[in-house]
Motif scaffolding. Structure first.
Motif, mmCIF file in Angstrom:
data_model
loop_
_atom_site.group_PDB
_atom_site.id
_atom_site.type_symbol
_atom_site.label_atom_id
_atom_site.label_comp_id
_atom_site.label_asym_id
_atom_site.label_seq_id
_atom_site.Cartn_x
_atom_site.Cartn_y
_atom_site.Cartn_z
ATOM 1 N N VAL A 27 22.365 101.277 47.067
ATOM 2 C CA VAL A 27 21.548 100.882 48.437
ATOM 3 C C VAL A 27 21.960 99.465 48.869
ATOM 4 O O VAL A 27 22.470 98.682 47.949
ATOM 5 N N ALA A 28 21.956 98.992 49.875
ATOM 6 C CA ALA A 28 21.983 97.733 50.374
ATOM 7 C C ALA A 28 20.993 96.840 49.580
ATOM 8 O O ALA A 28 20.067 97.274 49.296
ATOM 9 N N VAL A 162 18.096 91.964 45.131
ATOM 10 C CA VAL A 162 18.038 93.110 44.427
ATOM 11 C C VAL A 162 18.602 94.423 45.124
ATOM 12 O O VAL A 162 18.637 94.164 46.573
ATOM 13 N N ARG A 163 18.682 95.358 44.484
ATOM 14 C CA ARG A 163 18.880 96.959 45.159
ATOM 15 C C ARG A 163 17.306 97.600 44.877
ATOM 16 O O ARG A 163 17.302 97.841 43.767
ATOM 17 N N LEU A 164 16.722 97.900 45.876
ATOM 18 C CA LEU A 164 15.423 98.570 45.644
ATOM 19 C C LEU A 164 15.607 99.900 46.447
ATOM 20 O O LEU A 164 15.084 100.096 47.781
ATOM 21 N N PRO A 165 16.040 100.941 45.750
ATOM 22 C CA PRO A 165 15.963 102.344 46.485
ATOM 23 C C PRO A 165 14.370 102.778 47.027
ATOM 24 O O PRO A 165 13.463 102.441 46.409
ATOM 25 N N ALA A 192 12.575 101.279 41.596
ATOM 26 C CA ALA A 192 12.733 101.912 42.871
ATOM 27 C C ALA A 192 11.213 101.627 43.592
ATOM 28 O O ALA A 192 10.416 101.448 42.632
ATOM 29 N N ALA A 193 10.899 101.826 44.746
ATOM 30 C CA ALA A 193 9.897 101.802 45.346
ATOM 31 C C ALA A 193 9.460 103.150 46.321
ATOM 32 O O ALA A 193 10.330 103.713 46.775
ATOM 33 N N ALA A 290 22.020 105.156 39.844
ATOM 34 C CA ALA A 290 22.982 105.129 40.843
ATOM 35 C C ALA A 290 22.892 104.515 42.046
ATOM 36 O O ALA A 290 23.547 103.555 42.558
ATOM 37 N N LEU A 291 21.621 104.800 42.566
ATOM 38 C CA LEU A 291 21.154 104.084 43.893
ATOM 39 C C LEU A 291 20.996 102.800 43.801
ATOM 40 O O LEU A 291 21.316 101.901 44.742
#
Length: 367
Positions: A27-28, A162-165, A192-193, A290-291
């Motif tokens: 993810v962005a 950070v990448r936070l799906p 993730a969140a 992966a996300l």
């Protein structure tokens, strides 16, 4: 658009994972203060901005001296100092011209006269400039999970990428609130969140509408994955987008499935607690990694305290408790809740094995 019936063949776990993860991109990235980013996955390298410490510092409280002035000093052959040495506290920068910190008892002072009664090698009790971190060295690497210890190297208020799906938990059946709370904790621990917990009206149309309307990066549908009259999860996903698989060669978790709605992955997790956890461990956790763009993490292994038996042809999740010197298998499918509550992790028995003998070192998936 496909749908599996109760008589269809079960999809092997390895094949399911290949389909599930195909084309998944991280993810962005977003920016968080370091204090709020603990447990998340770094989106970019984080280098040290400057040498730490900038100059030689004291590692202990004591006397700052030049090591050459203390060579050979002892209680029987004290070395007189021309001037009293400087006292430094641990963490302070050493005065110019000094390179060693002697312990308090190494100096005997009487008025203006000071004598060294114990020597020390050059640099003792000190840390060199850049001894903690050199400018440009990595504090965090992209893909690394941020841990509390990283706050020792960078102010807690400093921003990090950070990448936070974002994960939506959709309850397909009533009475699944406790399962949603467990999933929320597992999702957070995966970096993730949870963006929301949705309980749509009963029926495939309402569930399909909820999946279409959801904007999270991943939807976890809980319950309704079986083949009963009120189990609409698979039909709803097929209606909302594409059902890629329904029915896996996974025990427990045979009725799990997955697909996509509005271009976003959707996982169908069975409602039975042990099956929900099994499907989360082998499907949701790799997908969340992966996300988030997470790098592989070192696995923990431990010996089995008792043998594990399994059926050929199925990937089997066996829950384990901590024991003295290893892990104790608790069971797999239809595991009573009072036993499941003892679990600290699980092991995966691949479909080509009939189990593991006692003493086998196995990889633990933490819960």
């Amino acid at each position: 658009m496909t749908e599996r019936t109760a008589s269809s063949a079960l999809m092997p776990l390895s094949e399911a994972l290949g389909i599930l993860l195909r084309g998944v991109e991280p993810v962005a990235s977003t920016t968080l203060p370091l204090a709020d980013a603990v447990g998340r996955v770094a989106a970019e390298d984080v280098p040290a901005a400057a040498d730490r410490p900038a100059r030689r510092t004291a590692l202990r409280d004591g006397w700052a001296v030049r090591a050459d002035d203390a060579v050979g000093a002892s209680a029987y052959a004290p070395v007189a100092l021309a001037a009293p040495p400087s006292w430094v506290e641990a963490g302070e920068t050493l005065p110019d011209g000094t390179d060693t910190v002697l312990p308090p008892e190494a100096i005997e002072a009487s008025g203006p006269i000071a004598e060294i009664v114990a020597d020390a090698p050059a640099g003792a009790g000190t840390r060199l400039a850049a001894g903690d971190l050199a400018a440009g060295s990595l504090i965090l690497a992209a893909g690394q999970r941020i841990r509390p210890v990283h706050a020792l190297a960078k102010p807690a208020s400093d921003p990090v990428r950070v990448r936070l799906p974002r994960v939506a938990i959709v309850l397909a059946r009533s009475g699944a609130e406790a399962r949603a709370a467990t999933l929320r904790s597992l999702v957070e621990r995966a970096g993730a969140a949870v963006s929301g917990i949705v309980a749509p009206a009963r029926g495939p149309a309402a569930l399909a509408a909820a999946l279409v309307a959801e904007t999270a990066d991943l939807c976890l549908v809980v319950g309704g994955t079986g083949f009963g009259r009120e189990d609409h999860a698979a039909a709803s996903l097929a209606r909302a987008g594409r059902l890629a698989a329904h029915g896996l060669a996974l025990r427990p978790g045979e009725s799990a499935g997955f697909g996509r709605a509005e271009g976003r992955p959707v996982l169908l997790l069975p409602g039975a607690p042990e099956a929900m956890l099994a499907a989360f461990l082998v499907l949701a956790r790799p997908l969340l990694r992966a996300l988030a763009g997470a790098a592989p993490e070192a696995a923990r292994a431990a010996p089995l305290l008792r043998k594990v038996s399994s059926a050929i042809g199925l990937s089997e999740i066996v829950f384990v408790a901590e024991g003295a010197g290893g892990v104790d298998p608790l069971g797999s499918a239809e595991l009573a809740l009072h036993r499941l509550l003892l679990a600290r992790g699980a092991i995966l028995v691949p479909p080509e094995r009939e189990g593991y003998p006692e003493g086998t070192s196995v990889e633990i998936m933490p819960l």
